[in-house]
Design an enzyme around this catalytic site. Structure first.
Site, PDB file in Angstrom:
ATOM      1  N   ARG A 196       0.852  -1.303   0.110  1.00 40.51           N
ATOM      2  CA  ARG A 196      -0.060  -0.094  -0.003  1.00 40.51           C
ATOM      3  C   ARG A 196       0.957   1.301   0.161  1.00 40.51           C
ATOM      4  NH1 ARG A 196      -1.428   1.696   4.413  1.00 40.51           N
ATOM      5  NH2 ARG A 196      -2.069  -0.207   5.664  1.00 40.51           N
ATOM      6  N   TYR A 225     -16.036  18.665 -14.044  1.00 39.23           N
ATOM      7  CA  TYR A 225     -16.117  17.057 -14.157  1.00 39.23           C
ATOM      8  C   TYR A 225     -17.305  16.718 -13.216  1.00 39.23           C
ATOM      9  CZ  TYR A 225     -15.905  12.078 -13.526  1.00 39.23           C
ATOM     10  OH  TYR A 225     -16.346  10.743 -13.312  1.00 39.23           O
ATOM     11  N   ASP A 269      -6.986  19.743 -13.941  1.00 38.76           N
ATOM     12  CA  ASP A 269      -7.458  18.433 -14.621  1.00 38.76           C
ATOM     13  C   ASP A 269      -7.186  18.557 -16.097  1.00 38.76           C
ATOM     14  OD1 ASP A 269      -8.647  16.115 -15.732  1.00 38.76           O
ATOM     15  OD2 ASP A 269     -10.574  16.317 -14.460  1.00 38.76           O
ATOM     16  N   LYS A 305      -8.791   7.059 -19.009  1.00 37.66           N
ATOM     17  CA  LYS A 305      -8.875   7.305 -20.368  1.00 37.66           C
ATOM     18  C   LYS A 305      -8.039   7.443 -21.305  1.00 37.66           C
ATOM     19  CE  LYS A 305     -12.630   8.541 -17.899  1.00 37.66           C
ATOM     20  NZ  LYS A 305     -13.089   9.989 -17.207  1.00 37.66           N
TER      21      LYS A 305
HETATM   22  C1  PLP Z   1     -13.395  10.494 -16.018  1.00 31.70           C
HETATM   23  C2  PLP Z   1     -12.799  11.694 -15.676  1.00 31.70           C
HETATM   24  C3  PLP Z   1     -12.701  11.958 -14.119  1.00 31.70           C
HETATM   25  C4  PLP Z   1     -12.601  10.635 -13.234  1.00 31.70           C
HETATM   26  O1  PLP Z   1     -11.895   9.528 -13.443  1.00 31.70           O
HETATM   27  P1  PLP Z   1     -12.489   8.098 -12.829  1.00 31.70           P
HETATM   28  O2  PLP Z   1     -11.310   7.469 -13.344  1.00 31.70           O
HETATM   29  O3  PLP Z   1     -13.434   7.828 -13.801  1.00 31.70           O
HETATM   30  O4  PLP Z   1     -12.471   8.302 -11.583  1.00 31.70           O
HETATM   31  C5  PLP Z   1     -12.204  13.173 -13.939  1.00 31.70           C
HETATM   32  N1  PLP Z   1     -12.103  14.257 -14.701  1.00 31.70           N
HETATM   33  C6  PLP Z   1     -12.134  13.854 -16.032  1.00 31.70           C
HETATM   34  C7  PLP Z   1     -12.087  15.270 -16.965  1.00 31.70           C
HETATM   35  C8  PLP Z   1     -12.768  12.823 -16.543  1.00 31.70           C
HETATM   36  O5  PLP Z   1     -13.093  12.529 -17.764  1.00 31.70           O
END
Ligand code: PLP
Length: 368
Positions: free
Chosen positions: A47, A99, A170, A195
């Site tokens: 961890r 988001y 982000d 993603k």
């Molecule tokens: C999908 C997404 C998130 C969250 O990520 P997860 O892996 O689904 O928890 C945050 N910001 C953006 C822009 C996203 O597309």
């Protein structure tokens, strides 16, 4: 070294006695101590750190030109860690189209702990009016979801320097190949590695990269290790494998994205196309200055029933998420629920790596 080379070599921290050319999956949860009580392999308990996660954190640090990285079990866990690291009572400024998972976290989990102003960050002159004595951070998401709004990173960096605020970004929609916010003044970069970084719709993950190892970063690392929202060694292995082809996948996404955006922008059944690579995009000049490519994310407004279009496509998968090799299409308003501000005729498209002519043909038969 260049992105393609970093992506293949920086995370390949092999030191195996069996001569592995690529890093094996290390499933052990615990690691040997030596006679002095030290940990000769550099790891104590999985961890806290393990070989696969350390390798993932190393390659992400290098790709984002940062000082260190923390990997998490999801993008949501990565973002939440930043919010948890802020002192209670702090005020933060976040985008009005943040988001929705983060918006939900801030409005529910952090209710009474943090206060938030959700504002349009593409209007730089408006932001300063919202900075208060307890404001500690501006959280940016660029390009944003689902309208692909672009926020000027250098303008936000100017504001956060002047007011001594944390600048977090982000950068999920851009990937580390097309945008490096740290080079433009960000303190922390966040990715949902579910993603583009994962890229094959088969692993959840989140990453934070820091510009400097400072007090805030110590808190974040502590929350990762003690909070425990860490990715498994196998998750890290999948992400490391994906990252090796990231630069080439991103080129394909960008090429297909641009071709599809151009095609749809003159389509009689399409009212508008939101793609930062089109000169018609309201922040096209900013996008061109801070991004080296525009990826495969776009939204369109259709004339007529958007739900009919998403039900009629055959090659595009009707599903949420983005950034995988397979193209996805989504009626965004029905995903976000009844209180959404997303237009009912908006369709979000994640352009995959199929041949562009097959993708265009599929949308042509659906847009009738
Ligand atoms: C999908 C997404 C998130 C969250 O990520 P997860 O892996 O689904 O928890 C945050 N910001 C953006 C822009 C996203 O597309």
């Amino acid at each position: 070294m260049h992105t393609e080379t970093i992506a293949i070599h920086a995370g390949n921290l092999t030191h195996s006695t069996t001569g592995d050319v690529t890093l094996p999956i290390s499933l052990s949860t615990t690691f040997f101590r030596d006679e002095d009580g030290g940990y000769p392999g550099g790891h104590m308990y999985s961890r806290v750190s393990n070989p696969n996660r350390s390798a993932l954190e190393k390659v992400m640090t290098d790709l984002e030109k940062g000082a260190d990285a923390c990997a998490f079990s999801s993008g949501n866990a990565a973002g939440m860690t930043v919010f948890q690291a802020l002192p209670p009572g702090s005020h933060i400024i976040a985008p009005d189209d943040m988001y929705w998972g983060f918006k939900k976290q801030l409005q529910s989990i952090f209710e009474g702990i943090l206060s938030i102003d959700f504002i349009d960050l593409s209007e730089i002159s408006e932001i300063e009016k919202h900075i208060k004595s307890n404001t500690v951070m501006i959280w940016v998401e660029t390009p944003s979801n689902p309208l692909l709004k672009v926020t000027s990173l250098s303008a936000i960096a100017g504001l956060t320097k002047k007011h001594r605020l944390i600048f977090a970004c982000d950068s999920t929609f851009a990937s580390p190949c097309f945008q490096n916010p740290i080079l433009q003044g960000a303190d922390i970069v966040m990715h949902s590695s579910t993603k583009y970084i994962g890229g094959h719709s088969d692993v959840l993950g989140g990453i934070l990269v820091t510009a400097a190892k400072n007090e805030l970063w110590d808190k974040i690392r502590n929350i990762q290790q003690i909070g425990g929202a860490v990715p498994s060694p196998f998750d890290c292995f999948l992400l490391l494998r994906s990252i090796k082809t990231l630069a080439y996948r991103m080129r394909g996404h960008a090429e297909n994205g641009m071709a599809l955006a151009k095609h749809l922008s003159v389509h009689p059944k399409v009212e508008a196309v939101f793609y930062p690579g089109l000169p018609s995009h309201p922040q096209y000049e900013i996008a061109k200055q801070q991004m080296s490519g525009f990826s495969g994310m776009m939204s369109i407004l259709v004339k007529g029933d958007a739900k009919k279009v998403v039900n009629k496509v055959k090659l595009f998968a009707q599903a949420t998420s983005l950034g995988g090799v397979e193209s996805l299409i989504e009626h965004r308003a029905s995903v976000e629920g009844p209180d959404t501000k997303t237009p009912q005729n908006l369709i979000r498209i994640s352009v995959g790596l199929e041949h562009i002519n097959d993708l265009i043909a599929d949308l042509e038969q659906a847009l009738v």
